[in-house]
Design an enzyme around this catalytic site. Structure first.
Site, mmCIF file in Angstrom:
data_model
loop_
_atom_site.group_PDB
_atom_site.id
_atom_site.type_symbol
_atom_site.label_atom_id
_atom_site.label_comp_id
_atom_site.label_asym_id
_atom_site.label_seq_id
_atom_site.Cartn_x
_atom_site.Cartn_y
_atom_site.Cartn_z
ATOM 1 N N ASP A 102 48.251 32.277 19.458
ATOM 2 C CA ASP A 102 48.939 31.446 18.483
ATOM 3 C C ASP A 102 49.079 32.303 17.227
ATOM 4 O OD1 ASP A 102 46.484 31.467 17.254
ATOM 5 O OD2 ASP A 102 46.050 29.346 17.581
ATOM 6 N N ASN A 136 46.093 36.974 25.495
ATOM 7 C CA ASN A 136 45.366 38.132 24.963
ATOM 8 C C ASN A 136 43.990 38.181 25.612
ATOM 9 O OD1 ASN A 136 44.651 40.260 23.043
ATOM 10 N ND2 ASN A 136 43.364 38.711 22.053
ATOM 11 N N ARG A 176 46.994 45.320 17.461
ATOM 12 C CA ARG A 176 47.712 44.783 16.292
ATOM 13 C C ARG A 176 47.838 43.282 16.431
ATOM 14 N NH1 ARG A 176 48.055 48.757 12.513
ATOM 15 N NH2 ARG A 176 48.470 50.709 13.568
ATOM 16 N N ILE A 177 47.917 42.630 15.281
ATOM 17 C CA ILE A 177 48.119 41.179 15.318
ATOM 18 C C ILE A 177 49.602 40.905 15.508
ATOM 19 C CG2 ILE A 177 47.973 39.076 13.926
ATOM 20 C CD1 ILE A 177 45.546 40.568 12.522
ATOM 21 N N LEU A 178 49.923 40.139 16.522
ATOM 22 C CA LEU A 178 51.320 39.782 16.784
ATOM 23 C C LEU A 178 51.661 38.546 15.949
ATOM 24 C CD1 LEU A 178 51.120 40.384 20.604
ATOM 25 C CD2 LEU A 178 52.621 41.646 19.042
ATOM 26 N N HIS A 209 40.155 39.462 24.965
ATOM 27 C CA HIS A 209 39.326 39.803 23.800
ATOM 28 C C HIS A 209 37.890 40.053 24.270
ATOM 29 C CE1 HIS A 209 38.152 39.818 19.614
ATOM 30 N NE2 HIS A 209 37.116 39.094 19.957
ATOM 31 N N ASP A 256 42.955 35.671 17.208
ATOM 32 C CA ASP A 256 42.076 35.333 18.331
ATOM 33 C C ASP A 256 41.687 33.851 18.342
ATOM 34 O OD1 ASP A 256 42.117 38.030 19.113
ATOM 35 O OD2 ASP A 256 40.467 38.517 17.765
HETATM 36 C C1 GAR Z 1 39.459 45.769 26.002
HETATM 37 O O1 GAR Z 1 38.060 45.651 25.992
HETATM 38 C C2 GAR Z 1 40.079 44.589 25.270
HETATM 39 O O2 GAR Z 1 39.376 43.411 25.416
HETATM 40 C C3 GAR Z 1 40.002 45.074 23.846
HETATM 41 O O3 GAR Z 1 40.360 46.425 23.917
HETATM 42 C C4 GAR Z 1 39.905 46.969 25.168
HETATM 43 C C5 GAR Z 1 41.044 47.732 25.784
HETATM 44 O O4 GAR Z 1 40.653 48.495 26.870
HETATM 45 N N1 GAR Z 1 40.874 44.325 23.007
HETATM 46 C C6 GAR Z 1 40.588 44.026 21.735
HETATM 47 O O5 GAR Z 1 39.587 44.407 21.170
HETATM 48 C C7 GAR Z 1 41.651 43.205 21.034
HETATM 49 N N2 GAR Z 1 41.140 42.699 19.792
HETATM 50 P P1 GAR Z 1 41.734 49.168 27.827
HETATM 51 O O6 GAR Z 1 42.769 49.850 26.923
HETATM 52 O O7 GAR Z 1 40.968 50.166 28.620
HETATM 53 O O8 GAR Z 1 42.352 48.089 28.664
#
Ligand code: GAR
Length: 211
Positions: free
Chosen positions: A136, A102, A88-90, A104, A140
């Site tokens: 921010d 974060n 979710r977007i904080l 990404h 992202d």
């Molecule tokens: C990770 O690859 C993270 O970078 C991504 O979700 C995955 C979570 O894996 N996050 C995003 O896409 C945020 N936009 P995990 O639950 O096994 O840590």
């Protein structure tokens, strides 16, 4: 730190393991989520870490949800919020109150948003990777702390590529969060460096400098 997750929580689990070494310099004081019953929450609870859920679907207004999330985070008085697979977007209530990073699964500023791995594959890039950045109020878009590349291989599908990215992410997240905890950080414009602020920095930087 408070770690926020939405699913499997493998990045959170890597942090949890790192925190078992007192020399690591950080501890997870709570794991929060936007939905109940995730595998990551279960894992955290089994490790004896307090967990909380602020279910997105129970709020009609995004800013109300954001305020509730900010308050629940504040209950644990963290020095840092780590969004690790939080989908979710904080908003300003969280980001304006708590220093937050974060992770990404792409080399920002390429492929922001919730489908980064799919978007990178569809674009045909030969190199993608992972980014840790301060949050921010954009999506992202905050100052970048660390990045690592992951080559795209012939025959990759989203799941296979994402698994290789996650392998790299876990190491980078553990390393970066540990350095932030032990050394502190300074943000000057878009530039982040480890270490506390020096006399020469501007007022704006001082406001953002945390420890
Ligand atoms: C990770 O690859 C993270 O970078 C991504 O979700 C995955 C979570 O894996 N996050 C995003 O896409 C945020 N936009 P995990 O639950 O096994 O840590």
């Amino acid at each position: 730190m408070v770690v926020l997750i939405s699913g499997a929580g493998s990045n959170m689990a890597a942090l949890l393991e790192a925190c078992s070494d007192p020399e690591y310099g950080a501890q997870i004081v709570a794991v929060g989520s936007d939905r109940a019953g995730t595998a990551g929450q279960k894992l955290a609870a089994e490790a004896g870490v307090p967990t909380f859920v602020v279910p997105f679907r129970e709020y009609t207004d995004r800013s109300e949800w954001d305020r509730a999330m900010s308050d629940r985070i504040a209950d644990h008085t963290p020095d840092l919020v780590v969004s690790a697979g939080f989908m979710r977007i904080l908003g300003p209530a969280v980001v304006g109150r708590h220093p937050a990073v974060n992770i990404h699964p792409a080399l920002l500023p390429s492929f922001p948003g919730a489908r980064a791995v799919r978007d990178a594959l569809a674009h045909g890039v030969r190199l993608t990777g992972t980014t840790i950045h301060f949050l921010d109020e954009g999506v992202d878009s905050g100052p970048i702390i660390a990045q690592m590349g992951v080559p795209v291989e012939d025959g990759d599908d989203e799941a296979r590529l994402h698994e290789r990215i996650k392998h790299v992410e876990r190491r980078m997240l553990v390393d970066t969060v540990g350095r932030l905890a032990r050394q502190g950080w300074t943000i000057e414009g878009r530039h982040v460096r480890f270490g506390r602020t020096e006399d020469s920095v501007t007022d704006a930087t001082e406001k953002k400098e945390n420890r």
